[in-house]
Scaffold this active site. Structure first.
Site, PDB file in Angstrom:
ATOM      1  N   LYS A 213      31.769  39.393  33.262  1.00 17.20           N
ATOM      2  CA  LYS A 213      32.071  38.349  34.244  1.00 17.20           C
ATOM      3  C   LYS A 213      31.103  37.347  34.428  1.00 17.20           C
ATOM      4  O   LYS A 213      29.765  37.586  33.964  1.00 17.20           O
ATOM      5  CB  LYS A 213      32.559  38.793  35.540  1.00 17.20           C
ATOM      6  N   ARG A 249      36.502  49.442  35.992  1.00 18.10           N
ATOM      7  CA  ARG A 249      37.361  48.852  35.135  1.00 18.10           C
ATOM      8  C   ARG A 249      36.394  47.875  34.121  1.00 18.10           C
ATOM      9  O   ARG A 249      35.893  47.084  34.410  1.00 18.10           O
ATOM     10  CB  ARG A 249      38.040  47.655  35.819  1.00 18.10           C
TER      11      ARG A 249
HETATM   12  C1  9MG Z   1      42.906  42.139  36.218  1.00 14.58           C
HETATM   13  N1  9MG Z   1      41.371  42.068  36.762  1.00 14.58           N
HETATM   14  C2  9MG Z   1      40.671  41.467  36.341  1.00 14.58           C
HETATM   15  N2  9MG Z   1      39.290  41.611  37.000  1.00 14.58           N
HETATM   16  C3  9MG Z   1      39.585  42.612  37.685  1.00 14.58           C
HETATM   17  C4  9MG Z   1      39.079  43.229  38.929  1.00 14.58           C
HETATM   18  O1  9MG Z   1      37.805  43.087  39.084  1.00 14.58           O
HETATM   19  N3  9MG Z   1      39.822  44.308  39.397  1.00 14.58           N
HETATM   20  C5  9MG Z   1      40.978  44.631  39.166  1.00 14.58           C
HETATM   21  N4  9MG Z   1      41.725  45.561  39.792  1.00 14.58           N
HETATM   22  N5  9MG Z   1      41.795  43.836  38.150  1.00 14.58           N
HETATM   23  C6  9MG Z   1      41.034  43.161  37.729  1.00 14.58           C
END
Ligand code: 9MG
Length: 271
Positions: A213, A249
């Protein structure tokens, strides 16, 4: 399992404009192969998404989203029995995805996209991720402000969890997510990461996503290309694990799994 062994969720983007893989996995077979490769690398969960949620992204209609994600979920389900999550805000997409074999609804809108969303989550009976977002993807990075970001995000998520339970979602199915980068400045993202333990204290397990990010670029201006943000992604994953995140994630599954293993070994050695 040690206290520092979160599950790793591998990202399978099936958007033509994916911010981090440039749409390389847009074809169904390529996306399925990518997902299976992430499983080989140690992913516990695969998160399949057909609509970009990056800042400024334009919305996609439900039919187009279903056409993108359902064949990929079916292809994965035919070859893998693990957890598959669908990254969508739309109840009709979640319903089609669960019928195709998804077991989790990852909802960056926290069941606010439409009035039916909470009831659909209850009806589907799958795990549900409720993520915090201030505003909507198109405009969320336009000067976001909070008085106390940790208190406001935790309180907001607690209220969303309450609304989900009131609609019939089983509490043990609910995950909370601070939504790193979704209507937040770098300072907000860092404060939320540092205070992840306070979010966990709300009473639900926490999912954390900061992989590749822009916050990382703000801390290292040389990392304009998302592919150059691996070091920052790993650092944030380890910090989240240390503070109790239950799912992380990520795009870079192999490297994250390795980093978490090394962290757990050091922790174990210090006991
Ligand atoms: C789809 N998506 C993109 N960034 C995310 C994040 O930080 N958390 C979750 N749950 N989905 C995300």
């Amino acid at each position: 399992m040690s206290a520092f062994a979160p599950r790793v969720m591998g990202i399978v983007n099936v958007t033509p404009d994916s911010f981090s893989d440039g749409g390389r996995h847009a074809g169904v077979e390529a996306a399925v192969a990518h997902g299976l490769a992430l499983v080989e690398q140690g992913a516990d969960i695969l998160d399949v998404g057909g609509e970009s949620t990056r800042p400024g992204a334009e919305p996609v209609d439900a039919a187009a989203e279903i056409a993108r994600v359902v064949p990929v979920i079916e292809g994965l389900r035919g070859r893998w029995s693990g957890s598959i999550s669908v990254d969508t805000m739309k109840p009709e997409v979640a319903r089609a995805a669960v019928a195709a074999g998804a077991t989790m609804w990852n909802d960056v809108a926290a069941l606010r996209f439409s009035s039916e969303a909470p009831a659909v989550a209850a009806e589907l009976g799958c795990d549900v991720v409720l993520m915090h977002m201030k505003g909507e993807p198109r405009t969320m990075q336009d000067d976001p402000r909070y008085d106390d970001v940790v208190a406001e995000v935790s309180g907001w998520l607690a209220a969303r969890a309450q609304a989900a339970v009131a609609a019939g979602v089983a509490p043990e199915r609910i995950w909370l997510d601070p939504g790193i980068g979704f209507g937040k400045t770098v300072a907000h993202n860092l404060a939320l990461t540092a205070a992840l333990g306070r979010l966990a204290a709300v009473g639900f397990p926490v999912l954390y996503g900061a992989s590749r990010k822009r916050t990382i670029q703000s801390l290292d201006p040389t990392a304009a290309d998302p592919l150059d943000r691996l070091g920052g992604s790993l650092a944030l994953a380890l910090e989240a694990a240390r503070r109790g995140a239950g799912i992380i994630r990520v795009h870079d599954v192999r490297e994250t799994v390795q980093a978490l293993k090394v962290q757990a070994a050091v922790t174990e050695a210090g006991r």
